[in-house]
Design a protein around this motif. Structure first.
Motif, PDB file in Angstrom:
ATOM      1  N   LEU A  95       9.237   3.035   8.104  1.00  0.00           N
ATOM      2  CA  LEU A  95       9.481   4.410   8.569  1.00  0.00           C
ATOM      3  C   LEU A  95      10.148   5.241   7.472  1.00  0.00           C
ATOM      4  CD1 LEU A  95       9.277   6.247  11.097  1.00  0.00           C
ATOM      5  CD2 LEU A  95      11.633   5.588  11.629  1.00  0.00           C
ATOM      6  N   TYR A  96      11.096   4.651   6.774  1.00  0.00           N
ATOM      7  CA  TYR A  96      11.762   5.337   5.663  1.00  0.00           C
ATOM      8  C   TYR A  96      10.771   5.678   4.553  1.00  0.00           C
ATOM      9  CZ  TYR A  96      14.049   5.176   1.059  1.00  0.00           C
ATOM     10  OH  TYR A  96      14.415   5.415  -0.241  1.00  0.00           O
ATOM     11  N   LEU A  97       9.890   4.743   4.202  1.00  0.00           N
ATOM     12  CA  LEU A  97       8.916   4.993   3.136  1.00  0.00           C
ATOM     13  C   LEU A  97       7.934   6.083   3.526  1.00  0.00           C
ATOM     14  CD1 LEU A  97       8.078   1.415   1.796  1.00  0.00           C
ATOM     15  CD2 LEU A  97       9.471   3.178   0.714  1.00  0.00           C
ATOM     16  N   VAL A  98       7.465   6.055   4.771  1.00  0.00           N
ATOM     17  CA  VAL A  98       6.536   7.086   5.223  1.00  0.00           C
ATOM     18  C   VAL A  98       7.199   8.466   5.151  1.00  0.00           C
ATOM     19  CG1 VAL A  98       5.274   7.971   7.225  1.00  0.00           C
ATOM     20  CG2 VAL A  98       5.192   5.525   6.688  1.00  0.00           C
ATOM     21  N   GLY A  99       8.427   8.570   5.648  1.00  0.00           N
ATOM     22  CA  GLY A  99       9.145   9.838   5.562  1.00  0.00           C
ATOM     23  C   GLY A  99       9.360  10.278   4.135  1.00  0.00           C
ATOM     24  N   LEU A 100       9.701   9.339   3.254  1.00  0.00           N
ATOM     25  CA  LEU A 100       9.936   9.672   1.849  1.00  0.00           C
ATOM     26  C   LEU A 100       8.662  10.163   1.170  1.00  0.00           C
ATOM     27  CD1 LEU A 100      11.783   9.678  -0.651  1.00  0.00           C
ATOM     28  CD2 LEU A 100      11.186   7.267  -0.982  1.00  0.00           C
ATOM     29  N   ILE A 101       7.543   9.505   1.431  1.00  0.00           N
ATOM     30  CA  ILE A 101       6.266   9.909   0.823  1.00  0.00           C
ATOM     31  C   ILE A 101       5.893  11.320   1.244  1.00  0.00           C
ATOM     32  CG2 ILE A 101       3.790   9.437   0.802  1.00  0.00           C
ATOM     33  CD1 ILE A 101       4.559   6.425   1.126  1.00  0.00           C
ATOM     34  N   VAL A 102       5.961  11.585   2.539  1.00  0.00           N
ATOM     35  CA  VAL A 102       5.597  12.917   3.037  1.00  0.00           C
ATOM     36  C   VAL A 102       6.576  13.969   2.516  1.00  0.00           C
ATOM     37  CG1 VAL A 102       5.247  14.314   5.106  1.00  0.00           C
ATOM     38  CG2 VAL A 102       4.502  11.919   5.070  1.00  0.00           C
ATOM     39  N   LEU A 103       7.853  13.636   2.453  1.00  0.00           N
ATOM     40  CA  LEU A 103       8.845  14.587   1.963  1.00  0.00           C
ATOM     41  C   LEU A 103       8.597  14.947   0.508  1.00  0.00           C
ATOM     42  CD1 LEU A 103      11.466  16.182   2.392  1.00  0.00           C
ATOM     43  CD2 LEU A 103      12.733  14.130   1.709  1.00  0.00           C
ATOM     44  N   LEU A 104       8.334  13.954  -0.332  1.00  0.00           N
ATOM     45  CA  LEU A 104       8.063  14.228  -1.746  1.00  0.00           C
ATOM     46  C   LEU A 104       6.816  15.084  -1.906  1.00  0.00           C
ATOM     47  CD1 LEU A 104       8.819  10.759  -3.405  1.00  0.00           C
ATOM     48  CD2 LEU A 104      10.297  12.765  -3.289  1.00  0.00           C
ATOM     49  N   LEU A 105       5.794  14.769  -1.122  1.00  0.00           N
ATOM     50  CA  LEU A 105       4.567  15.552  -1.202  1.00  0.00           C
ATOM     51  C   LEU A 105       4.805  16.992  -0.765  1.00  0.00           C
ATOM     52  CD1 LEU A 105       1.559  15.843  -1.636  1.00  0.00           C
ATOM     53  CD2 LEU A 105       1.174  14.882   0.639  1.00  0.00           C
TER      54      LEU A 105
ATOM     55  N   ALA B 182       7.447  23.063   8.403  1.00  0.00           N
ATOM     56  CA  ALA B 182       7.740  22.243   9.589  1.00  0.00           C
ATOM     57  C   ALA B 182       7.558  20.766   9.290  1.00  0.00           C
ATOM     58  CB  ALA B 182       6.839  22.676  10.745  1.00  0.00           C
ATOM     59  N   ILE B 183       6.490  20.431   8.546  1.00  0.00           N
ATOM     60  CA  ILE B 183       6.255  19.026   8.189  1.00  0.00           C
ATOM     61  C   ILE B 183       7.364  18.518   7.278  1.00  0.00           C
ATOM     62  CG2 ILE B 183       4.691  17.466   6.978  1.00  0.00           C
ATOM     63  CD1 ILE B 183       2.364  19.173   7.925  1.00  0.00           C
ATOM     64  N   THR B 184       7.859  19.385   6.395  1.00  0.00           N
ATOM     65  CA  THR B 184       8.962  18.976   5.508  1.00  0.00           C
ATOM     66  C   THR B 184      10.201  18.609   6.314  1.00  0.00           C
ATOM     67  OG1 THR B 184       8.137  20.459   3.789  1.00  0.00           O
ATOM     68  CG2 THR B 184      10.401  19.685   3.577  1.00  0.00           C
ATOM     69  N   VAL B 185      10.534  19.433   7.277  1.00  0.00           N
ATOM     70  CA  VAL B 185      11.701  19.149   8.120  1.00  0.00           C
ATOM     71  C   VAL B 185      11.485  17.862   8.906  1.00  0.00           C
ATOM     72  CG1 VAL B 185      13.089  19.976  10.053  1.00  0.00           C
ATOM     73  CG2 VAL B 185      12.335  21.585   8.273  1.00  0.00           C
ATOM     74  N   LEU B 186      10.274  17.681   9.458  1.00  0.00           N
ATOM     75  CA  LEU B 186       9.973  16.470  10.222  1.00  0.00           C
ATOM     76  C   LEU B 186      10.052  15.228   9.332  1.00  0.00           C
ATOM     77  CD1 LEU B 186       9.046  15.134  12.840  1.00  0.00           C
ATOM     78  CD2 LEU B 186       6.672  15.593  12.136  1.00  0.00           C
ATOM     79  N   ALA B 187       9.514  15.323   8.093  1.00  0.00           N
ATOM     80  CA  ALA B 187       9.565  14.184   7.167  1.00  0.00           C
ATOM     81  C   ALA B 187      10.997  13.835   6.804  1.00  0.00           C
ATOM     82  CB  ALA B 187       8.762  14.512   5.910  1.00  0.00           C
ATOM     83  N   LEU B 188      11.818  14.862   6.617  1.00  0.00           N
ATOM     84  CA  LEU B 188      13.221  14.611   6.308  1.00  0.00           C
ATOM     85  C   LEU B 188      13.910  13.902   7.467  1.00  0.00           C
ATOM     86  CD1 LEU B 188      15.579  15.014   4.357  1.00  0.00           C
ATOM     87  CD2 LEU B 188      15.978  17.246   5.418  1.00  0.00           C
ATOM     88  N   ALA B 189      13.580  14.304   8.696  1.00  0.00           N
ATOM     89  CA  ALA B 189      14.169  13.649   9.870  1.00  0.00           C
ATOM     90  C   ALA B 189      13.698  12.204   9.991  1.00  0.00           C
ATOM     91  CB  ALA B 189      13.812  14.438  11.127  1.00  0.00           C
TER      92      ALA B 189
ATOM     93  N   PRO C 118       0.811  -1.227   0.000  1.00  0.00           N
ATOM     94  CA  PRO C 118       0.000   0.000   0.000  1.00  0.00           C
ATOM     95  C   PRO C 118       0.842   1.274   0.000  1.00  0.00           C
ATOM     96  CG  PRO C 118      -0.888  -1.587   1.565  1.00  0.00           C
ATOM     97  CD  PRO C 118       0.406  -2.148   1.071  1.00  0.00           C
ATOM     98  N   LEU C 119       1.964   1.276   0.716  1.00  0.00           N
ATOM     99  CA  LEU C 119       2.812   2.471   0.739  1.00  0.00           C
ATOM    100  C   LEU C 119       3.410   2.770  -0.627  1.00  0.00           C
ATOM    101  CD1 LEU C 119       4.655   2.136   4.177  1.00  0.00           C
ATOM    102  CD2 LEU C 119       2.876   3.775   3.548  1.00  0.00           C
ATOM    103  N   SER C 120       3.672   1.737  -1.412  1.00  0.00           N
ATOM    104  CA  SER C 120       4.205   1.972  -2.762  1.00  0.00           C
ATOM    105  C   SER C 120       3.184   2.706  -3.631  1.00  0.00           C
ATOM    106  CB  SER C 120       4.623   0.653  -3.414  1.00  0.00           C
ATOM    107  OG  SER C 120       3.491  -0.178  -3.647  1.00  0.00           O
ATOM    108  N   ILE C 121       1.891   2.493  -3.379  1.00  0.00           N
ATOM    109  CA  ILE C 121       0.851   3.221  -4.109  1.00  0.00           C
ATOM    110  C   ILE C 121       0.867   4.703  -3.728  1.00  0.00           C
ATOM    111  CG2 ILE C 121      -1.620   3.377  -4.542  1.00  0.00           C
ATOM    112  CD1 ILE C 121      -0.374   0.856  -5.674  1.00  0.00           C
ATOM    113  N   LEU C 122       0.964   4.980  -2.429  1.00  0.00           N
ATOM    114  CA  LEU C 122       1.040   6.373  -1.981  1.00  0.00           C
ATOM    115  C   LEU C 122       2.299   7.057  -2.497  1.00  0.00           C
ATOM    116  CD1 LEU C 122      -0.159   6.010   1.720  1.00  0.00           C
ATOM    117  CD2 LEU C 122      -1.498   6.701  -0.281  1.00  0.00           C
ATOM    118  N   LEU C 123       3.396   6.319  -2.541  1.00  0.00           N
ATOM    119  CA  LEU C 123       4.639   6.877  -3.067  1.00  0.00           C
ATOM    120  C   LEU C 123       4.487   7.263  -4.534  1.00  0.00           C
ATOM    121  CD1 LEU C 123       7.659   7.484  -2.665  1.00  0.00           C
ATOM    122  CD2 LEU C 123       8.136   5.097  -3.275  1.00  0.00           C
TER     123      LEU C 123
END
Length: 524
Positions: A247-257, A273-280, A171-176
């Motif tokens: 955890l890496y995929l979730v951060g990557l998805i949010v960062l790209l978005l 702020a969300i971008t910085v958090l996603a990167l972390a 499912p995460l690959s779909i969101l990505l």
């Protein structure tokens, strides 16, 4: 009096023209984004490529569930099943990436971009809605993945246990794909950019994989890492950083978005702020999954491979002992059934021999190495693998028969004579469709000419004459063959007996092909 009323009405009506506080608009804006996302999701579903690939994904998953490979899916290993759910959604993710990218650029293609300037909704919120349009497809993928895993888990022969983190990858690959489609559209606002981007990503990943030669931390930067090839391991020997990968995929998805929203004008403090958090979060996931196999895991794999008796549980069935890794102890009764069936056809001391059936796997080279198992040297020890069902059952029967005839697995690999006839008859003589099983157990899927019959360790070699005798024996009622086998057991298991003599002892036509009159037949 009328002037006072008029002045009061005007004063009370005036505030209605003032813009309310920004926080009062947030619920309306959120509902608008969700409404647009629902509309875009429906539009995606109406596109023929998306619909076709969605149906293909369901059909492929259903075919795999109801038509397992060689019957082995009747005994699924659940910590392998969870990984097997990750590959199929990638095709759906690819078509969604292309379709969402085209949807974002729809207004540019149709020349309606300028009309959006008069709308209340900001451009970055429209981008957010496009990314959210992938959510229903991710939910649908999660339902398919959950059903696929549950179907396997409810089978009576299922062993092991699955991982929620592994099941979330599909499912995460779909969101990505949705987030990446929006980001590419906002970064490179041209429809013709998608094919070069896809090809470029494929070439880049291929070059990186070739240059890094499967380096662990680089390998795990991919969305899906299945690591297939080896026989199923005990779950404690997997060593996959599945939770860190999620955890890496979730951060990557949010960062790209967030990057797509920032490019599209959404430079609000909250998004930053969300971008910085996603990167972390992404960096933490990468750090967690980056280390390779630990020293403790390597030692545990070596111990389970070289000295399995130290980590196994042994149980007795009838006269023999069955030793299995903890998650496979429930299959010992199935192994015992095969041993008893084969041993009931044997004669001489073999009919009452106490065997030790030991489960083995070579985990020392990792999950992608399909290493062959070395034959056990101890007398009376029979190897059984971690896959069961389908062709693995007659192959195990061949291994049992080989040990009953030759004494140990090492000697069974040196059979170059007519003993292969009695080995194959012991293994397949009690099958309901013995000739079909002979075809399945042979490497060439044939029942004519010379060939190799597979076993958990050493295969059994047979030439054309021996195959002819085996076929004749398997077509005869076994109750007519059993007395002759028991009466002539010593001759049938002697390395000095020729194939022609075996045929005469068992009452089948004498073969006339090459090797029928020779003792050593491997080179003929």
């Amino acid at each position: 009096m009328s002037e006072l009323v008029t002045r009061t009405v005007v004063e009370e009506a005036a505030p209605t023209g003032v813009e309310p506080p920004a926080q009062d608009l947030h619920p309306n804006r959120t509902r608008a984004v969700i409404a647009l996302a629902r509309f875009e999701a429906r539009e995606l579903l109406m596109q023929i490529p998306v619909l076709v690939f969605l149906l293909l994904y369901v059909a492929y998953t259903g075919w795999g569930m109801f038509n397992g490979r060689e019957g082995m899916d009747d005994y699924p290993v659940l910590h392998d099943v969870d990984r097997s759910t990750q590959t199929a959604p990638l095709l759906l993710a690819l078509v969604l990436f292309v379709s969402i990218n085209r949807a974002v650029l729809r207004s540019r293609r149709q020349g309606t971009d300028r009309h959006f300037d008069v709308l209340v909704m900001e451009p970055w919120r429209r981008s957010l809605a496009h990314a959210l349009s992938a959510v229903p497809f991710a939910v649908f993928t999660a339902l398919v993945v959950g059903f696929e895993f549950t179907w396997a888990a409810l089978k009576p022969g299922a062993v092991g246990h699955g991982s929620l983190a592994e099941l979330l990858v599909g499912p995460l690959s779909i969101l990505l794909a949705g987030a990446l489609g929006v980001l590419v559209a906002r970064s490179i606002p041209f429809t013709f950019a998608v094919p070069p981007f896809v090809i470029g990503m494929y070439v880049l990943t291929t070059l990186v994989a070739a240059s890094t030669q499967g380096t662990h931390w680089v390998q795990w930067l991919a969305p899906v890492v299945t690591e297939e090839g080896a026989h199923p391991f005990p779950s404690d020997l997997l060593g996959r950083p599945a939770a860190w990968h999620v955890l890496y995929l979730v951060g990557l998805i949010v960062l790209l978005l967030c990057l797509a929203l920032l490019i599209n004008g959404g430079r609000t403090p909250r998004i930053k702020a969300i971008t910085v958090l996603a990167l972390a979060v992404m960096a933490q996931g990468i750090a967690g999954q980056a280390p390779g196999d630990s020293a403790a895991l390597i030692a545990a794999r070596a111990k389970a491979s070289a000295t399995p008796e130290k980590v196994q549980t042994c149980v007795a069935h009838e006269r023999s002992t069955y030793c299995a890794y903890p998650e496979w102890t429930g299959q010992t009764a199935d192994w015992a059934e095969v041993v008893q069936r084969v041993q009931s056809l044997a004669g001489g001391p073999a009919s009452a021999e106490r065997l030790t059936v030991r489960q083995r796997v070579d985990a020392r080279s990792g999950l992608e190495s399909d290493s062959a198992l070395e034959p056990a040297k101890a007398p009376g020890v029979v190897t059984v693998g971690t896959r069961w069902g389908g062709n693995r059952i007659p192959e195990f029967a061949v291994g049992v028969a080989s040990v009953l005839v030759t004494g140990d697995e090492t000697s069974s690999g040196e059979v170059c004579d007519a003993r292969s006839v009695i080995i194959m008859w012991l293994a397949l003589g009690s099958e309901s469709h013995p000739l079909t099983m002979l075809r399945h157990v042979r490497l060439d899927d044939s029942i004519t000419g010379g060939g190799l019959a597979l076993a958990p360790t050493n295969p059994v070699s047979m030439n054309a004459a021996q195959t002819e005798v085996i076929k004749e024996l398997l077509q005869k009622p076994r109750y007519s063959v059993i007395p002759k086998v028991k009466a002539h057991w010593a001759e049938l298991t002697s390395p000095k007996t020729t194939t022609a003599q075996v045929a005469q002892l068992l009452g089948v036509p004498t073969p006339t092909g090459p090797g029928a009159l020779s003792v050593k037949t491997c080179e003929e």
